[in-house]
Structure formats: C-alpha cells, structure tokens
Design a protein around this motif. Structure first.
Motif, PDB file in Angstrom:
ATOM      1  N   TRP A 163       4.183   5.310   8.494  1.00  0.00           N
ATOM      2  CA  TRP A 163       3.085   5.129   7.538  1.00  0.00           C
ATOM      3  C   TRP A 163       1.975   4.267   8.144  1.00  0.00           C
ATOM      4  O   TRP A 163       0.789   4.502   7.887  1.00  0.00           O
ATOM      5  CB  TRP A 163       3.630   4.495   6.265  1.00  0.00           C
ATOM      6  CG  TRP A 163       2.598   4.290   5.201  1.00  0.00           C
ATOM      7  CD1 TRP A 163       1.904   3.140   4.932  1.00  0.00           C
ATOM      8  CD2 TRP A 163       2.136   5.253   4.261  1.00  0.00           C
ATOM      9  NE1 TRP A 163       1.042   3.323   3.886  1.00  0.00           N
ATOM     10  CE2 TRP A 163       1.161   4.624   3.451  1.00  0.00           C
ATOM     11  CE3 TRP A 163       2.441   6.593   4.021  1.00  0.00           C
ATOM     12  CZ2 TRP A 163       0.509   5.289   2.420  1.00  0.00           C
ATOM     13  CZ3 TRP A 163       1.791   7.258   3.000  1.00  0.00           C
ATOM     14  CH2 TRP A 163       0.839   6.613   2.214  1.00  0.00           C
ATOM     15  N   HIS A 193       1.109   4.202  -3.019  1.00  0.00           N
ATOM     16  CA  HIS A 193       0.864   5.628  -2.817  1.00  0.00           C
ATOM     17  C   HIS A 193       2.097   6.473  -3.142  1.00  0.00           C
ATOM     18  O   HIS A 193       1.954   7.637  -3.530  1.00  0.00           O
ATOM     19  CB  HIS A 193       0.437   5.890  -1.365  1.00  0.00           C
ATOM     20  CG  HIS A 193      -0.991   5.558  -1.086  1.00  0.00           C
ATOM     21  ND1 HIS A 193      -1.432   4.267  -0.896  1.00  0.00           N
ATOM     22  CD2 HIS A 193      -2.106   6.348  -0.990  1.00  0.00           C
ATOM     23  CE1 HIS A 193      -2.740   4.265  -0.668  1.00  0.00           C
ATOM     24  NE2 HIS A 193      -3.168   5.513  -0.724  1.00  0.00           N
ATOM     25  N   ARG A 194       3.285   5.923  -2.966  1.00  0.00           N
ATOM     26  CA  ARG A 194       4.525   6.641  -3.289  1.00  0.00           C
ATOM     27  C   ARG A 194       5.366   5.769  -4.224  1.00  0.00           C
ATOM     28  O   ARG A 194       6.375   5.197  -3.806  1.00  0.00           O
ATOM     29  CB  ARG A 194       5.312   6.943  -2.008  1.00  0.00           C
ATOM     30  CG  ARG A 194       4.544   7.712  -0.935  1.00  0.00           C
ATOM     31  CD  ARG A 194       4.441   9.188  -1.286  1.00  0.00           C
ATOM     32  NE  ARG A 194       3.743   9.923  -0.233  1.00  0.00           N
ATOM     33  CZ  ARG A 194       4.334  10.454   0.831  1.00  0.00           C
ATOM     34  NH1 ARG A 194       5.636  10.293   1.001  1.00  0.00           N
ATOM     35  NH2 ARG A 194       3.640  11.123   1.723  1.00  0.00           N
ATOM     36  N   THR A 217      -2.513   5.194   8.694  1.00  0.00           N
ATOM     37  CA  THR A 217      -3.511   4.466   7.922  1.00  0.00           C
ATOM     38  C   THR A 217      -4.504   3.801   8.870  1.00  0.00           C
ATOM     39  O   THR A 217      -4.370   3.849  10.092  1.00  0.00           O
ATOM     40  CB  THR A 217      -2.831   3.400   7.043  1.00  0.00           C
ATOM     41  OG1 THR A 217      -2.158   2.461   7.879  1.00  0.00           O
ATOM     42  CG2 THR A 217      -1.833   4.045   6.097  1.00  0.00           C
ATOM     43  N   SER A 261       8.909  -0.144  -0.641  1.00  0.00           N
ATOM     44  CA  SER A 261       8.037   0.778   0.090  1.00  0.00           C
ATOM     45  C   SER A 261       8.782   2.022   0.570  1.00  0.00           C
ATOM     46  O   SER A 261       8.195   3.101   0.650  1.00  0.00           O
ATOM     47  CB  SER A 261       7.405   0.058   1.287  1.00  0.00           C
ATOM     48  OG  SER A 261       8.411  -0.382   2.188  1.00  0.00           O
ATOM     49  N   ASP A 278       0.836  -1.204   0.000  1.00  0.00           N
ATOM     50  CA  ASP A 278       0.000   0.000   0.000  1.00  0.00           C
ATOM     51  C   ASP A 278       0.869   1.252   0.000  1.00  0.00           C
ATOM     52  O   ASP A 278       0.585   2.223  -0.721  1.00  0.00           O
ATOM     53  CB  ASP A 278      -0.914  -0.017   1.224  1.00  0.00           C
ATOM     54  CG  ASP A 278      -1.778   1.235   1.311  1.00  0.00           C
ATOM     55  OD1 ASP A 278      -2.682   1.381   0.475  1.00  0.00           O
ATOM     56  OD2 ASP A 278      -1.525   2.059   2.213  1.00  0.00           O
TER      57      ASP A 278
END
Length: 660
Positions: free
Chosen positions: A331, A317-318, A335, A356, A313
């Motif tokens: 992170w 997103h990045r 969330t 990540s 995830d």
C-alpha cells in the motif's frame, strides 16, 4: 499375575473416574490424566507423544530456523487432526476459540487484498499457528510443562548468544538511536526484546518452582543472561512489556513477590552502578537509552508518525476488510507517501496493523481477544492458579503492552512462540478460600495412627504412658511462633535500609561531579569545492574516524589542558556519528566554562589540522555552551536509583524472613 492393557478402552470394570482395574490397582487412563481437554480412552498414546515431540522441536528450533516453523506446524496440525478424528472430541479453552478469529479475519481479507499471494501465505501461517495452540491445549499438564520447559531452554540459549555476540555500542540523538545492539539469532534487536518479553514470566515461574534452595538459586542465576539480553537489546518497548509481564505475574502468583523484589533490586543496583561508573563506553550508551524514555521521538530516523498516518489512511480506504495481511508495504508503494522508497513491513503498532490489514473484522477479533485475556487474568488472580497458566498469561499480557508501540511479530519464531503460549494457558477455576477454611493437612505419622489398630493393641506400652507423651509434646505443637517472627522480620531489613540510605546520601554528597560540554565538527571533501574529483564517501568516513582518534589522543588533550590552564582532571573524547562524517567532541571538567573552552579548543585544533590536509575541510557546526552542559554523574538519578534499590531489597528481605 495380572496384566494391564497398553491401550485403554471401554473394558469391564472401568471406574467412573476413567481408570481401568487391573492387578489389584487402578491405572489412570489418558482421559483421567488429561482432564483439561485431553482425549478419551479410545485415543492411542502415540498421538499425544508425537504431538508433544513436534511441539518441543518447534519450541527449540523456531528462533534458529524460521524456515522450519511452517513444516513443523503443519506436522502438528496433521497429528492433532488425527487425534480429533480418533477421539471425536474438540474441547478447547476460550482463549484458543476466540484466537481462531485471527486466521478467519485474514482469510476474509484475502479476496480484496492488495497483495493476495502474500496475504494467503500469512493466513495459512496463522491457521497453522492456531492449530499448534489448539493441539497444545488438549495435552496433559505434564506434556504442556515439557513444551514450556523447551521454550525456556531456547530462551537461555538465545540470551547467551545475544550477550556474547554484542557489537560496539554507539548512540546519538540523546540515546534515541543506538547502533551495535544485541539481537541474537533474530533480524533486529526489537525481535530479541519481544522474545524475552514473551518467555521471561515462564522463566521466572519455572525458576521459583523447586523446593530445594540450591535448585532455586541455580535456576535464578539462569535468569541473569535473560535479563542481560533484554537490557542489551535496548528495546524501550520491550522494557515496558517486560515490566507489565512481571507485574501481571506477581499479581496472579503472589508467592513470587520475594524473588521478583530481589530481582528488581538487583536490576536497580546495576543501573546505579552504571550511572556511577559508566560515564563513557557501553554503560553510557545504556544510560542514555534509559534517559531517552522521556522523549522517544528525538530520533531523526524514526518515521513512526508517518507510518501511523499511512496505516490510518489504509484503514480509511478499506474500512471493512483492510488491505490484507502484509499488505501495508504494498500500500505504501501505491500512494504518494514519503515512505515509498522505504515502505514499512508493519505499522509499528499492533492495533494499527490489525486495523489497516484486516479492517473492522480484525478489530472486533482483537477486542474479543483482549476481553478474553483480561477475563483469564481475573480468574487467575482470584483462584489458585498453576504456573502453567499464570506464566503464559503474563507473557501474553506483556506482549500486548509491547504491541502498543511496536509490532515485531512478523518473525515466524516469535509468532510460533506466541501461539504456543496461547495454547498453554488452559485454566481450571478453583476459587480461593480464606485461610481459616482451608483443610489442615494431617502429618503422615498421625494418619498412620488413625488408620492403625487401637494403641493398646499395637504397642507394648500402656495407653496411659502414650497419652502422657502426647500431653507432654502438645504444648510444643500448639505454640504459634508466627507473631514473634513477624515482629522480628521487619527489624533487620529496616536497620539495613536506614544504614544503606545514610551511606548512599553521604557518598553522593562527597561524590565529585564533572560538567560535559559538546562541540560538533563536520568534515567534507576539499576537492568538492574546487570542482575536482571528490574523495569517495567511504574514504571520507575513514578519514573522519582517523580524526576522532587523533583528537582523542590523551597526550594531545593534556597539552591543550595545560595551554588553557584548567585542572589536569579534565578529559575529552571525540566520536563519529554512525554512517556520517560528523565528529562530536565531548569535554569534561569540574567547571562548565572550562569544559566548554576545552571542547571549543579541540574543535579549532581539528580545523587547523584540516587546513594542512588536502583531502578534507573541517567546519565547526556547533560550539560548546557553558549553559547547556551535562552533569556527570547525575546525582538526582543516582539518588533515585539507589533509594529504589534499597527499598526493593529491603522489602524482598522482609518477605523472605516473614515466610520462614
């Protein structure tokens, strides 16, 4: 009387090989001694010595004092920078050049990181680690050997402490969860396993170097505590990484095959002995941990699937630069993940952690590193390779395999060790030649005769007599006994293997087995059901421990055995799951029904005991079933381990006899 300058420089009479003429002999300069990226003649000797000393301190102290890693690394970086400025040379091996992408990728991710300060600190740490690798790569082979030897000394001390400070081992969930594992000076057992994976090839290669058999035997014994620390860390990922590192080491250094074969035979023998004798206690925990390799996801405390989902995830997103080094923990708190209350430090996977934290940029660097490492292994396997290169490459390969399922390298000591191994793998390509094309080494006595005057001028004997003696000795030198040795080399190992296999099969056939059945009893506070003041959790755990001791009492078990009319060889033991009030009752008997009856009878005795206890209530959570008993010891597993040990030992003996 001639003198030699202590600081070599461009003086008259210097040879093209980088040596200075003086006193009728040639003195090698630092450039000649360190052809693998060493500095030029103008470099002072003090800087290489200072860099070596700082790296030795780093290698010895990293596991024990993680806080010193950054200061010592900074010192190494400064010294190496001074050396580069002084020599105006920056020759680095490909692995170190590509590894520079790690701190660069982390630096690119700092501006968009979710925790910029932490990312910046980790980026600086990576840059200093890379500087240590670069500094080590520019040293001479002798200095690199000193640093690797210091790493082995540190490994031996860490292994000795880890094996002596072992706590009480307990397991649950089929061996997927084990408490009391060895961890040494590290924060967790997986870090100890990762440290052994990195340095085990160096330790094995160093132990096989001496020509003296006594020295090799002594150094071989030093490997025993290292293997014990690896086993008692009970890190399944480290076991896989160590197996991969050993396979790579044998591939690039085939001469180590006999020693590694004997070591594997010894390990298989130990596993066989544990399976034969260790039905309870630490041996049973180790065996259950080995058995959990087939189903590693049985642990109720294993949140890796959720952590992997969280890492994916973050990468989604990045996608370009990631969340920054060390940003996965932050992170998780931002969330709606179930990991918010206990955010992970990493993604339990090297690939997912890089993806990540540094996004596509870090992923490209990781792919480039993998390709360079594979190319280095290929060159090492197809050329005459020194242990100084083969062992670090094998350690890094094992760490890569370990990294597929875990990521314990947030520890500064582990990170520093990995960087040092990367800097030590400085490879010089020398292609292998066929045996027939290799030059024959002339004996020293023959070279002396070749360089001397004619025989008639150097001896009182007639040349004819000298020729007669040479002819008489010639048949002894010409005879090649190799074919005879090879025919005889396999005979003794084969006979011993056949006899041992027959003995193993016969022993297992007559080996008595028992069936183990398990019943589970849960304890809770009696006062809780009446709305009164409850018994505290800690006190309830203590009561559960007391119940397990009472239910395991031999006299009480024998009384129940007599009551049921089952054989007197039946036994039972009650244990408490860690940090719970759940009591597991394991009963063993020759018949599965008898074992189940005994386990259920002890569970009912626990309920009867609780009826008289005003503090707790005992409830049977799971009854024993004769259809789900476990046979101990497992004969198929014993047969497989025994045959594997016999085969490996026979091959090792054959290789040793063949090399004589």
């Amino acid at each position: 009387m001639s003198t030699v300058a202590t600081r070599p420089g461009p003086v008259a009479g210097a040879t093209s090989q980088g040596s200075v003429a003086g006193g009728g002999r040639e003195v090698p300069t630092d450039r000649a001694a360190g052809a693998l990226g060493a500095v030029g003649p103008a470099a002072p000797y003090a800087l290489p010595d200072a860099i070596t000393g700082a790296l030795v301190v780093l290698a010895l102290g990293a596991p024990w004092a993680p806080g010193l890693v950054l200061p010592v690394s900074l010192l190494v970086a400064v010294l190496w920078g001074l050396r580069v400025v002084d020599t105006r040379r920056l020759a680095l091996p490909p692995l170190v050049v590509v590894a520079a992408g790690i701190p660069l990728a982390q630096a690119v991710a700092v501006p968009t990181a979710v925790d910029p300060m932490r990312s910046a600190v980790l980026t600086v740490a990576s840059a200093l680690g890379w500087a240590c690798a670069a500094a080590l790569a520019t040293l001479t082979p002798r200095r690199r050997a000193a640093v690797l030897g210091s790493l082995v000394v540190s490994l031996l001390v860490v292994s000795a402490q880890a094996t002596t400070d072992l706590g009480g081992l307990t397991s649950r969930a089929g061996g997927s969860v084990v408490d009391g594992r060895a961890q040494g000076p590290f924060a967790q057992p997986n870090e100890l396993g990762a440290y052994v994976v990195l340095l085990l090839p160096v330790c094995v290669a160093l132990a096989a170097r001496p020509r003296s058999r006594a020295a090799r035997a002594l150094l071989g014994l030093a490997v025993v505590p290292v293997l014990a620390a690896l086993a008692l860390s009970l890190s399944r990922g480290a076991w896989m990484g160590a197996a991969a590192a050993t396979a790579v080491l044998v591939l690039v250094l085939p001469r180590l095959v006999p020693a590694v074969a004997i070591a594997l035979g010894g390990v298989s023998t130990v596993v066989l002995g544990l399976a034969l004798l260790g039905t309870t206690g630490p041996a049973a925990v180790v065996l259950s941990r080995i058995g959990s390799l087939g189903d590693p996801s049985r642990s109720p405390d294993d949140h890796r699937p959720q952590i992997w989902e969280l890492a994916l995830d973050a990468a989604a997103h990045r996608p370009v630069t990631g969340v920054g080094a060390g940003g996965l923990e932050t992170w998780a708190t931002r969330t709606d993940s179930a990991l918010t209350l206990e955010p992970p430090l990493h993604a339990h996977s090297l690939v997912l952690t890089v993806l990540s934290e540094t996004g596509a940029v870090g992923a490209l660097v990781l792919v480039a590193l993998a390709l360079v490492l594979l190319h280095g292994l290929w060159r090492a396997a197809t050329s005459t390779t020194s242990w100084l290169v083969a062992a670090p490459l094998a350690g890094l390969a094992g760490a890569a395999v370990h990294g597929l399922i875990d990521m314990p390298w947030r520890n500064p000591g582990l990170t520093a060790t990995a960087w040092l191994l990367a800097g030590a793998a400085v490879h010089v390509h020398r292609p292998l030649r066929p045996r027939a094309e290799r030059p024959t080494v002339t004996p020293r006595t023959t070279r002396a005769h070749d360089q001397a005057a004619p025989i008639s001028e150097t001896t009182d004997h007639a040349p004819e007599r000298v020729v007669e003696r040479v002819v008489e000795r010639a048949p002894e030198r010409v005879v090649d006994p190799t074919p005879v040795r090879r025919r005889r080399a396999w005979l003794l190992p084969t006979v011993l293997a056949v006899l041992a296999s027959a003995g193993l099969v016969a022993g297992l056939y007559y080996l008595p087995t028992q069936h183990e059945a398990t019943a589970v009893v849960g304890l809770r506070s009696e006062a809780a059901s009446e709305g009164q003041a409850t018994t505290g959790p800690d006190e309830l755990k203590l009561i559960a421990q007391q119940y397990s001791v009472a239910l395991s009492d031999e006299a009480a078990v024998d009384e129940l055995v007599d009551e049921l009319g089952i054989p007197a060889t039946s036994t039972a033991e009650a244990t408490v799951d860690p940090e719970t009030t759940t009591v597991r009752i394991a009963a063993r008997s020759d018949d599965p029904q008898e074992a189940s009856d005994l386990a259920d009878r002890i569970a009912r005795s626990a309920e009867a005991r609780a009826e008289e206890d005003p503090q707790v209530v005992a409830t049977t959570l799971s009854t024993a079933s004769p259809d789900h008993t476990r046979v101990t010891p497992p004969k198929p597993l014993l047969l497989a381990c025994g045959l594997s040990a016999i085969l490996v030992l026979a091959v090792g003996l054959w290789l040793l006899r063949r090399q004589r």
